[in-house]
Each structure stands twice: as structure tokens, then as C-alpha cells.
Design a protein around this motif. Structure first.
Motif, PDB file in Angstrom:
ATOM      1  N   ARG B 190      15.242 -37.810  11.102  1.00 57.79           N
ATOM      2  CA  ARG B 190      16.234 -36.510  11.107  1.00 57.79           C
ATOM      3  C   ARG B 190      17.442 -36.807  11.649  1.00 57.79           C
ATOM      4  NH1 ARG B 190      13.543 -35.337   6.792  1.00 57.79           N
ATOM      5  NH2 ARG B 190      11.843 -34.264   6.955  1.00 57.79           N
ATOM      6  N   ILE B 191      17.461 -37.502  12.802  1.00 55.22           N
ATOM      7  CA  ILE B 191      18.573 -37.945  13.367  1.00 55.22           C
ATOM      8  C   ILE B 191      19.512 -38.867  12.751  1.00 55.22           C
ATOM      9  CG2 ILE B 191      19.437 -38.811  15.843  1.00 55.22           C
ATOM     10  CD1 ILE B 191      18.481 -36.250  16.402  1.00 55.22           C
ATOM     11  N   SER B 192      18.952 -39.889  12.033  1.00 55.72           N
ATOM     12  CA  SER B 192      19.518 -40.916  11.253  1.00 55.72           C
ATOM     13  C   SER B 192      20.307 -40.209  10.385  1.00 55.72           C
ATOM     14  CB  SER B 192      18.536 -41.826  10.849  1.00 55.72           C
ATOM     15  OG  SER B 192      17.824 -42.533  11.782  1.00 55.72           O
ATOM     16  N   LEU B 193      19.858 -39.281   9.638  1.00 55.17           N
ATOM     17  CA  LEU B 193      20.632 -38.420   8.712  1.00 55.17           C
ATOM     18  C   LEU B 193      21.889 -37.794   9.179  1.00 55.17           C
ATOM     19  CD1 LEU B 193      17.676 -36.683   6.774  1.00 55.17           C
ATOM     20  CD2 LEU B 193      18.696 -38.949   6.072  1.00 55.17           C
ATOM     21  N   LEU B 194      21.777 -37.294  10.188  1.00 56.04           N
ATOM     22  CA  LEU B 194      22.923 -36.562  10.920  1.00 56.04           C
ATOM     23  C   LEU B 194      23.935 -37.637  11.348  1.00 56.04           C
ATOM     24  CD1 LEU B 194      24.294 -34.179  12.165  1.00 56.04           C
ATOM     25  CD2 LEU B 194      23.086 -34.606  14.228  1.00 56.04           C
ATOM     26  N   ILE B 195      23.497 -38.694  11.631  1.00 53.18           N
ATOM     27  CA  ILE B 195      24.328 -39.919  12.198  1.00 53.18           C
ATOM     28  C   ILE B 195      25.331 -40.135  11.151  1.00 53.18           C
ATOM     29  CG2 ILE B 195      24.701 -42.365  13.043  1.00 53.18           C
ATOM     30  CD1 ILE B 195      21.985 -41.694  14.669  1.00 53.18           C
TER      31      ILE B 195
ATOM     32  N   ALA C  70      21.671 -42.286   4.524  1.00 55.91           N
ATOM     33  CA  ALA C  70      21.985 -42.529   5.806  1.00 55.91           C
ATOM     34  C   ALA C  70      21.099 -43.628   6.363  1.00 55.91           C
ATOM     35  CB  ALA C  70      22.105 -41.563   6.612  1.00 55.91           C
ATOM     36  N   GLU C  71      19.851 -43.468   5.989  1.00 53.54           N
ATOM     37  CA  GLU C  71      18.803 -44.482   6.185  1.00 53.54           C
ATOM     38  C   GLU C  71      18.755 -45.676   5.013  1.00 53.54           C
ATOM     39  OE1 GLU C  71      15.259 -42.941   8.299  1.00 53.54           O
ATOM     40  OE2 GLU C  71      15.781 -41.452   6.990  1.00 53.54           O
ATOM     41  N   LEU C  72      18.657 -45.323   3.846  1.00 49.54           N
ATOM     42  CA  LEU C  72      18.312 -46.284   2.923  1.00 49.54           C
ATOM     43  C   LEU C  72      19.576 -47.110   2.315  1.00 49.54           C
ATOM     44  CD1 LEU C  72      15.648 -44.007   1.232  1.00 49.54           C
ATOM     45  CD2 LEU C  72      15.293 -45.967   2.621  1.00 49.54           C
ATOM     46  N   PRO C 197       4.254 -59.817  -5.755  1.00 47.96           N
ATOM     47  CA  PRO C 197       5.012 -59.382  -4.271  1.00 47.96           C
ATOM     48  C   PRO C 197       5.620 -58.338  -4.280  1.00 47.96           C
ATOM     49  CG  PRO C 197       5.593 -61.655  -4.674  1.00 47.96           C
ATOM     50  CD  PRO C 197       4.808 -61.184  -5.989  1.00 47.96           C
ATOM     51  N   VAL C 198       5.254 -57.280  -3.397  1.00 52.81           N
ATOM     52  CA  VAL C 198       6.076 -55.955  -3.217  1.00 52.81           C
ATOM     53  C   VAL C 198       6.542 -55.807  -1.977  1.00 52.81           C
ATOM     54  CG1 VAL C 198       5.793 -53.622  -3.392  1.00 52.81           C
ATOM     55  CG2 VAL C 198       4.759 -54.870  -5.223  1.00 52.81           C
ATOM     56  N   SER C 199       7.543 -55.168  -1.551  1.00 49.71           N
ATOM     57  CA  SER C 199       7.908 -54.674  -0.108  1.00 49.71           C
ATOM     58  C   SER C 199       8.618 -53.329  -0.234  1.00 49.71           C
ATOM     59  CB  SER C 199       8.982 -55.868   0.454  1.00 49.71           C
ATOM     60  OG  SER C 199       8.833 -55.682   1.741  1.00 49.71           O
ATOM     61  N   THR C 200       9.069 -52.911   0.658  1.00 49.27           N
ATOM     62  CA  THR C 200       9.525 -51.761   0.863  1.00 49.27           C
ATOM     63  C   THR C 200      10.655 -51.445   1.805  1.00 49.27           C
ATOM     64  OG1 THR C 200       9.070 -49.405   0.379  1.00 49.27           O
ATOM     65  CG2 THR C 200       7.784 -50.498   2.049  1.00 49.27           C
ATOM     66  N   GLY C 201      11.485 -50.800   1.840  1.00 50.55           N
ATOM     67  CA  GLY C 201      12.288 -49.914   2.817  1.00 50.55           C
ATOM     68  C   GLY C 201      12.150 -48.534   2.815  1.00 50.55           C
ATOM     69  N   VAL C 202      11.547 -47.740   3.542  1.00 48.29           N
ATOM     70  CA  VAL C 202      11.368 -46.279   3.588  1.00 48.29           C
ATOM     71  C   VAL C 202      12.043 -45.698   4.836  1.00 48.29           C
ATOM     72  CG1 VAL C 202       9.122 -46.370   2.582  1.00 48.29           C
ATOM     73  CG2 VAL C 202       9.168 -46.717   4.782  1.00 48.29           C
ATOM     74  N   ILE C 220       4.801 -57.144   1.518  1.00 50.76           N
ATOM     75  CA  ILE C 220       5.159 -57.914   2.211  1.00 50.76           C
ATOM     76  C   ILE C 220       6.217 -57.406   3.171  1.00 50.76           C
ATOM     77  CG2 ILE C 220       6.279 -60.228   2.527  1.00 50.76           C
ATOM     78  CD1 ILE C 220       4.763 -60.724  -0.156  1.00 50.76           C
ATOM     79  N   GLY C 221       5.966 -57.015   4.500  1.00 48.91           N
ATOM     80  CA  GLY C 221       6.931 -56.562   5.460  1.00 48.91           C
ATOM     81  C   GLY C 221       7.415 -55.173   5.230  1.00 48.91           C
ATOM     82  N   MET C 222       8.068 -54.580   5.838  1.00 52.72           N
ATOM     83  CA  MET C 222       8.791 -53.070   5.689  1.00 52.72           C
ATOM     84  C   MET C 222      10.003 -53.075   6.416  1.00 52.72           C
ATOM     85  SD  MET C 222       6.747 -49.579   6.086  1.00 52.72           S
ATOM     86  CE  MET C 222       5.946 -49.891   7.566  1.00 52.72           C
ATOM     87  N   LEU C 223      11.042 -52.204   5.991  1.00 53.24           N
ATOM     88  CA  LEU C 223      12.085 -51.866   6.644  1.00 53.24           C
ATOM     89  C   LEU C 223      11.711 -50.243   6.854  1.00 53.24           C
ATOM     90  CD1 LEU C 223      15.042 -53.196   4.756  1.00 53.24           C
ATOM     91  CD2 LEU C 223      13.395 -54.430   6.467  1.00 53.24           C
ATOM     92  N   ASN C 224      11.685 -50.042   8.244  1.00 55.97           N
ATOM     93  CA  ASN C 224      11.382 -48.459   8.652  1.00 55.97           C
ATOM     94  C   ASN C 224      12.532 -47.775   9.311  1.00 55.97           C
ATOM     95  OD1 ASN C 224      10.403 -46.538  10.164  1.00 55.97           O
ATOM     96  ND2 ASN C 224       8.720 -47.725  11.258  1.00 55.97           N
ATOM     97  N   GLY C 225      13.321 -47.104   8.303  1.00 60.73           N
ATOM     98  CA  GLY C 225      14.275 -46.089   9.124  1.00 60.73           C
ATOM     99  C   GLY C 225      15.372 -46.856   9.251  1.00 60.73           C
ATOM    100  N   LEU C 226      16.270 -46.155  10.100  1.00 64.68           N
ATOM    101  CA  LEU C 226      17.636 -46.802  10.405  1.00 64.68           C
ATOM    102  C   LEU C 226      17.362 -48.003  11.428  1.00 64.68           C
ATOM    103  CD1 LEU C 226      20.649 -45.925  10.002  1.00 64.68           C
ATOM    104  CD2 LEU C 226      20.308 -44.990  12.343  1.00 64.68           C
ATOM    105  N   LYS C 227      16.503 -47.931  12.045  1.00 69.82           N
ATOM    106  CA  LYS C 227      16.129 -49.185  12.988  1.00 69.82           C
ATOM    107  C   LYS C 227      15.708 -50.571  12.178  1.00 69.82           C
ATOM    108  CE  LYS C 227      13.909 -51.333  16.662  1.00 69.82           C
ATOM    109  NZ  LYS C 227      13.992 -52.797  16.368  1.00 69.82           N
TER     110      LYS C 227
END
Lengths: 221, 213, 277
Positions: B190-195, C70-72, C197-202, C220-227
Motif C-alpha cells: 500500500r505504501i508503494s502505491l502512494l510512493i 507503482a510496484e509492477l 519455466p514460469v516466473s512472476t513479479g507480484v 523460478i524466482g519471484m519479484l515481490n513488491g517494490l523491494k
């Protein structure tokens, strides 16, 4: 007829396609899977959109016609829809129409829809913070487990976690603990939930196929 | 930066602020922005559907490549329009039945394999063997115990008493840790969306405004 | 003193909103270099893509709408840049949300311009394709027949790229950038049915749910959020929006943790007072 025909289609379709998955024959691979499942059903999907579109237009047109409270906003919804329809479909490309990059339609998408939708969801940041402050309390042992896990994850996913790790020479290793929480207890519980969800979905599919679950038919007729 | 680009950024800023105004209280600017968003997004989807769905799937194959058999699904699809009249409303059950029947039948086997067999297989892991560190072995044991006890917690055919009750209780603790992790990540998301919006308002927008002058 | 504390705790929530806005905004104006150490799942995906032979196509499905960009979006950009920098070919499409169509196109076309890649040879974009599961299943048999045309209405059969790409067998990895439940579909069909092979960013909100697939090797691996996005930006050595946002993320988390602690102190004090009475 009104109920038995759809129920028969579901039953026959379900049985045929259950076996089609295991059948490496041309008829199964090409006719059933490629032609009907892929080429035909995606055409059916096109028409399904019409129901949603009709409902939206009908709802707002009725509000305008009856001049209910705040009907002016319905005018805005229908105007937005009409503008996108005109520039996206009716106006030729040489006049800025179409859906390509650089078109008026794309400009509206990038500068109206994207900021609106992105901002709408960013409001959740404010509400989740307020909710965390007001409601996230250690009322029981279970709630305390939840609270501690959430706090570790919140610290482990940001650079502060790395800084604490460096400052304490690895003694307080929030990133490592976060990864462990996600990989072990979180993974185990989410797997248990996955089993439950998958079994539920399969059971529902079978109930639909065999006509036990009929709520999708809607209405009583 | 061109005129349309500058105008676009300014329009985006106005709409962004209109939505944020809701944080103070509900107001006409927010309501207007919200309703415009609904109309524009449905209109966007409609044009996408026409250019990237209707034309390539139906119009071009039928009228340019003479694939007339595609008129069959089109005719079945037309049954969706049955809902416009009470007497023909039942007809929409036919395309829905096709989707449900084919979808249900075809997905059972791969769903079972993906979400049950493979997941079950991945839970059958060595609890103790040569080469595993103590930490790895402990994690493996906790994975097996966690999956088992969480399933027990969701199993309501037996009363949660005695051994079953104890196992279910352990399952609750695992579940709470799992939900805690989800909550921590939800806060982050949620914070990321605001950023994203704050970067737009305070970094991208000022650049455009400075550019105007 | 205690009264003042309780008064503070009873603040109008709009003050908390203001604090959130300030805490998220200020770090953007302070130059900082927050330490970013990539997670194991991010590193796994990076290593997999990095090891693909030159010219291998990768498929990225943009299954999100502007709500989650913003994340994806930073994930998509970092992945496409990595692929182009390794001379991999990129195929993009959107299945879950029509609105992803424009987002994915912007990412791929702008990155292609940076790396001098040619549409139809080095990359292709299908846009939004209605059908969802039908498209995922159909592409395993024949991509050109299933998708038919790209975002410009050009037939895939006439494209240089699709003379040698028939189905998933010719694609190095399928990556689903998802803000909904679409990953399940890719695991069920692309990985299980077609064994690719499948991977994801969520989004971070959903990420915890997909660890079972990660542990079982179905993804195979995963991108998790802004981090996850910031980690990938670090690995491809191109700071983008995600890295820029990590300082704000840092301070916002600190503030939320402090608020949770204060909330709990208030809760305990209230409980103590009530038991005294």
C-alpha cells in the motif's frame, strides 16, 4: 428446456473436455482444444463484455433520466465512455484516432485513467496506516504472533533491516528472519490453504458438471 | 517537452489532487474524478476489445479469410443479447453453460496436478539426512508440521478436542505467523502505491512546471 | 501526562494521513543511497534469465492495471532492460486487464528504443487479448493462430520473429507480472500442462500466497513488491523508480511500526486502568 438444455451442455462439455485433456489425438488436440476451446470461446468472451457495458450505460442513463441525486456525475461517466469510444473506434488514425501510441485515446489513457486509478488505490496507504495504529493490538497470544511476524517482515523488507544487520554485525538479521518467515511458516500455511482452495474448486467444478450446483443458472425458471 | 506532454502532466496532476482531496472529506471534485475514471476505463476496454479482439478474432477471419465456421460461436455469443428481454433472458445460460462446462472439465486434471499433487510432493522432504544443516532440518520439520497442523485446523469433521485440538491450536499459530507476514507485505504494498503518486507530484510534476517557465 | 498521551492517541485520523504524506514525501528530497541487497528469489530469476542463450525469446504478461503500476511497472522495465541488454527477444501481452495494454507497450517500446531493438524482429507486443485462459492454453499449441494479430493489427504469420517461434517450447521463460490471481493459470497450464519455466513479479499484497509455488519449483524466482523491483534494478545496475522509492518506503515502515507500538502501549495502559477500576 430453459434449465435442462444448459445443464446438458455443462455435463456433456465437462465430460468431453475432462477426457480431452488426456487424449493426444488430432481430434482432441486440434478440434476440441485449439478450435473450440481456444478459437471459439474467445469469440464468446467478446460478447460477454456487452452485458457489462449495457449494465453500466443503463444504470447511468436511468439516473440521468430520473434526475436522481448526483445525476450530474453519471453524465461525466457516460461522457468519458463516449469520448474513449469516439477516439478509440470511430475517428480514423490520420485524425489522431485509434489505439496506438500517440493517439488521442492513448493520451487520455496515460494522463487521465492512469493517474486516476493509481491515485485511487494509493489512498489505501493512508487507511492501512490508520488501521494499523487503531486496531493492530496484542490482545492475545495469537494476535501477538501475528504482530511480531508483521513487524519483522516490515523491517526486513526495507533498507533499515540491512542497516541494522550491518550495525549489529549480523546479530539482528531482519532480512534473513523475514525470508525464513516467508519460506517456512508462511509457506506451510499458504500451502495448506492452497490445498483447501484447490479441492474446493475441483469439487465445485464437479458439482457444476453433474448439475448439483445450479446457482449459476440464476432465477427460478 | 511538447505541448501535449506538458498538458497531459498537468491534467494528471489535477486528477491526482482531486482523488487525494477525499482524504480530507468526500467532495464534488473527488466524485467527479471517480465517475470520469469509471467511464474512461470502460471506454478504454471497449476500444481494446474492438481492435484487439473483435477484428482479429471474428471480423478479419470471417470476412477476409472466409472462415465461416466462426459464425457458429458468434451466433452462440449473440445469445447474450437475450438478457435484454425477460422472455429471452434464459438464453444467456447457453453461452455461460459452454464456458462453465468446457472450463470445468478441462481444468480439473491440470489444477489437481498443479495445486495438489505437486504441492504434496514438495511437502515430502527429508527431515533429517546427511548434508542437511541443523537449521535446514528444523525448517523442513516445521514445513511438514505447519502444513499438517494448518490443514487440521481447517478440518471441521472432527471436534477440535484432545490431540486434534492441540494440533489445530498449533495450526493457528502457524496461520497467525503466515497472516502476519501477509499483513507486513500488505503494508509495504500500500505504501508503494502512494510512493508512486508522490514521486509524480513532487519530482516529475515540478520538472514540467519549471520547463514551462 | 497520561491524559496528554491518551489525547494524542485519540487524534483525528486526518493527522495520521498528514503524517503519512509528510513521511513519504520528505525522503524524496534528501539524497540517500539506501542499502539494497537482492533477495534469493530475485537473484534466482535474474540468474535464470542471465543464463539464457542470446536470441532466446522471453514472454512477459502484463496482468495489472494502473492501480498497481507503482510496484509492477518498475519490475517490467527492469526485466525488459535485462532481456534487451542480453540480446534476448521480448514478447509482451496483457490478459487480465485491458488497461495493462498501454502500460506494457510503453515499457517495451521505450526500452527497445534505448537498446536499438526493432519491432517484429527483436520484440513483439500483442496488446490486450480477451480470452485469458483460452489464450494461455492456446499459445502452448500455436501462438500465431491463437493471438493472430499484434497491437498494430499486423498478422503474426507475416512477422520475422514468429517464423521460428511456434509455441511455449520456443520461449525461454514466461513471466507473469500480476496484480490478481493470474499466476495460478500460468502455473496450471504453462508449467504443469506444457512443462515450461514460469516466473512472476507480484504486488507485495499477494506475494506471500505464492511461496508454495516457489518452494515446489513450479515458479523460478519471484519479484515481490517494490523491494523485488528495486532488487532487480540493482542487479541490472539501472536505478529506476523502485530504487528511488525505497527511502520513502523505509521511513514509512518505521513510522508505522512506531504507531503500532504506541497503539499497543495505549491499549495496555487502558487495560491496566480498567482492571484498577
Amino acid at each position: 428446456m430453459k434449465r435442462s438444455l444448459p445443464l446438458a451442455i455443462v455435463f456433456i462439455g465437462g465430460i468431453i473436455y475432462f477426457f480431452a485433456y488426456f487424449t493426444p489425438h488430432y481430434f482432441s488436440e486440434y478440434i476440441l482444444q485449439q478450435k473450440i476451446l481456444v478459437d471459439w470461446l474467445k469469440i464468446l468472451g467478446l460478447f460477454a463484455f456487452v452485458i457489462g457495458l449495457y449494465s453500466l450505460i443503463h444504470l447511468h442513463a436511468t439516473k440521468i433520466k430520473r434526475k436522481v441525486d448526483n445525476w450530474q456525475y453519471s453524465v461525466m461517466t457516460l461522457t468519458g465512455l463516449t469520448i474513449m469510444f469516439i477516439f478509440g473506434i470511430l475517428v480514423p488514425e490520420k485524425f489522431g484516432g485509434g489505439i496506438d501510441q500517440g493517439s488521442i485515446y492513448d493520451w487520455i489513457f496515460m494522463n487521465v485513467q492512469v493517474p486516476l486509478q493509481a491515485t485511487m488505490f494509493s489512498l489505501l496507504a493512508f487507511y492501512i496506516t490508520s488501521a494499523a495504529f487503531r486496531a493492530f493490538k496484542a490482545r492475545s497470544v495469537e494476535a501477538t504472533c501475528l504482530l511480531i511476524a508483521a513487524t519483522i517482515v516490515m523491517l526486513g523488507r526495507v533498507p533499515l533491516g540491512e542497516s541494522i544487520r550491518s550495525a549489529t554485525k549480523g546479530f539482528l538479521d531482519f532480512p534473513l528472519w523475514t525470508q525464513w518467515i516467508l519460506d517456512v511458516p508462511n509457506m506451510a500455511t499458504k500451502r495448506a490453504i492452497t490445498f483447501g482452495v484447490a479441492l474446493g474448486m475441483i469439487a465445485t467444478s464437479l458439482k457444476i458438471m453433474f448439475g448439483i450446483e445450479r446457482s449459476w443458472l440464476g432465477g427460478s425458471e | 517537452m511538447g505541448f501535449w506532454s506538458v498538458l497531459g502532466t498537468l491534467v494528471a496532476a489535477v486528477f491526482t489532487l482531486a482523488i487525494f482531496s477525499f482524504l480530507y472529506k468526500d467532495n464534488p471534485f473527488y466524485k467527479a474524478a471517480e465517475h470520469i475514471m469509471i467511464g474512461v476505463s470502460v471506454g478504454y476496454g471497449l476500444a481494446q476489445l474492438y481492435h484487439l479482439g473483435f477484428k482479429p478474432y471474428l471480423w478479419n477471419p470471417v470476412f477476409k479469410e472466409a472462415q465461416y465456421e466462426l459464425l457458429i460461436p458468434a451466433a452462440i455469443g449473440m445469445l447474450y443479447f437475450g438478457f435484454l428481454h425477460p422472455k429471452t433472458r434464459w438464453l444467456i445460460r447457453i453461452p455461460i453453460a459452454l464456458f462453465m462446462g468446457i472450463g470445468s472439465g478441462f481444468s480439473i486434471a491440470p489444477s489437481m496436478q498443479a495445486a495438489i499433487y505437486t504441492q504434496l510432493q514438495a511437502t515430502i522432504i527429508p527431515l533429517w539426512q546427511h548434508g542437511l544443516t541443523f537449521g535446514e532440518a528444523l525448517s523442513n520439520i516445521l514445513i511438514v508440521v505447519g502444513v499438517f497442523t494448518a490443514i487440521i485446523y481447517f478440518f471441521f469433521s472432527w471436534k477440535h478436542k484432545g490431540v486434534i485440538g492441540g494440533l489445530a491450536k498449533a495450526g493457528i499459530y502457524f496461520l497467525m505467523i503466515g497472516f502476519g507476514a501477509s499483513f507486513g507485505l500488505t503494508v509495504m504494498g500500500r505504501i508503494s502505491l502512494l510512493i508512486g503518486r508522490v514521486i509524480f507530484l513532487f519530482q516529475d510534476l515540478p520538472k514540467v512546471i519549471i520547463g514551462i517557465f | 501526562m497520561l491524559k496528554l498521551f491518551f489525547k494524542i492517541m485519540d487524534l483525528d485520523r486526518r493527522w495520521i494521513f498528514l503524517m503519512v504524506a509528510v513521511i513519504v514525501t520528505i525522503p524524496l528530497f534528501i539524497p540517500s543511497n539506501p542499502p539494497i541487497v537482492p533477495d534469493r528469489p530475485v537473484q534466482e530469476l535474474y540468474n535464470f534469465i542471465d543464463a539464457l542463450p542470446e536470441g532466446t525469446p522471453i514472454m512477459i504478461c502484463f496482468d495489472y492495471s494502473p492501480d498497481s503500476l507503482a510496484e509492477l511497472n518498475p519490475m517490467g522495465r527492469a526485466l525488459v532492460r535485462h532481456a534487451f541488454s542480453k540480446n534476448l527477444r521480448v514478447i509482451g501481452l496483457a490478459l487480465a486487464w485491458p488497461a495493462a495494454s498501454g502500460l506494457g507497450l510503453e515499457i517495451i517500446s521505450s526500452s527497445a528504443e534505448e537498446y536499438g531493438k526493432i519491432e517484429g524482429v527483436d520484440w513483439a507486443y500483442f496488446g490486450y487479448k480477451i480470452g485469458y485462459s483460452q489464450i494461455v492454453i492456446g499459445m502452448g499449441k500455436n501462438i500465431a493462430q491463437t493471438v493472430q494479430e499484434d497491437h498494430k493489427g499486423l498478422s503474426l504469420n507475416n512477422m520475422e520473429m514468429f517464423k521460428e517461434i511456434k509455441n511455449y517450447d520456443d520461449i525461454g521463460i514466461v513471466i507473469d507480472l500480476a496484480a490478481g490471481g493470474s499466476l495460478g493459470l500460468f502455473v496450471t497450464y504453462v508449467n504443469t500442462m506444457y512443462n515450461r519455466p514460469v516466473s512472476t513479479g507480484v504486488t507485495a499484497v499477494m506475494a506471500a500466497d505464492y511461496y508454495p509455488y516457489l518452494q515446489s519449483g513450479q515458479i523460478i524466482g519471484m519479484l515481490n513488491g517494490l523491494k523485488g523491483a528495486a532488487d532487480y534494478e540493482k542487479l541490472v545496475n539501472r536505478k529506476g523508480l523502485a530504487t528511488r522509492g525505497m527511502a520513502s518506503q523505509n521511513w514509512a515502515h518505521i513510522m508505522i511500526i512506531i504507531l503500532i507500538v504506541l497503539g499497543n502501549i495505549s491499549f495496555l495502559l487502558t487495560k491496566k486502568q480498567q482492571s484498577k477500576q
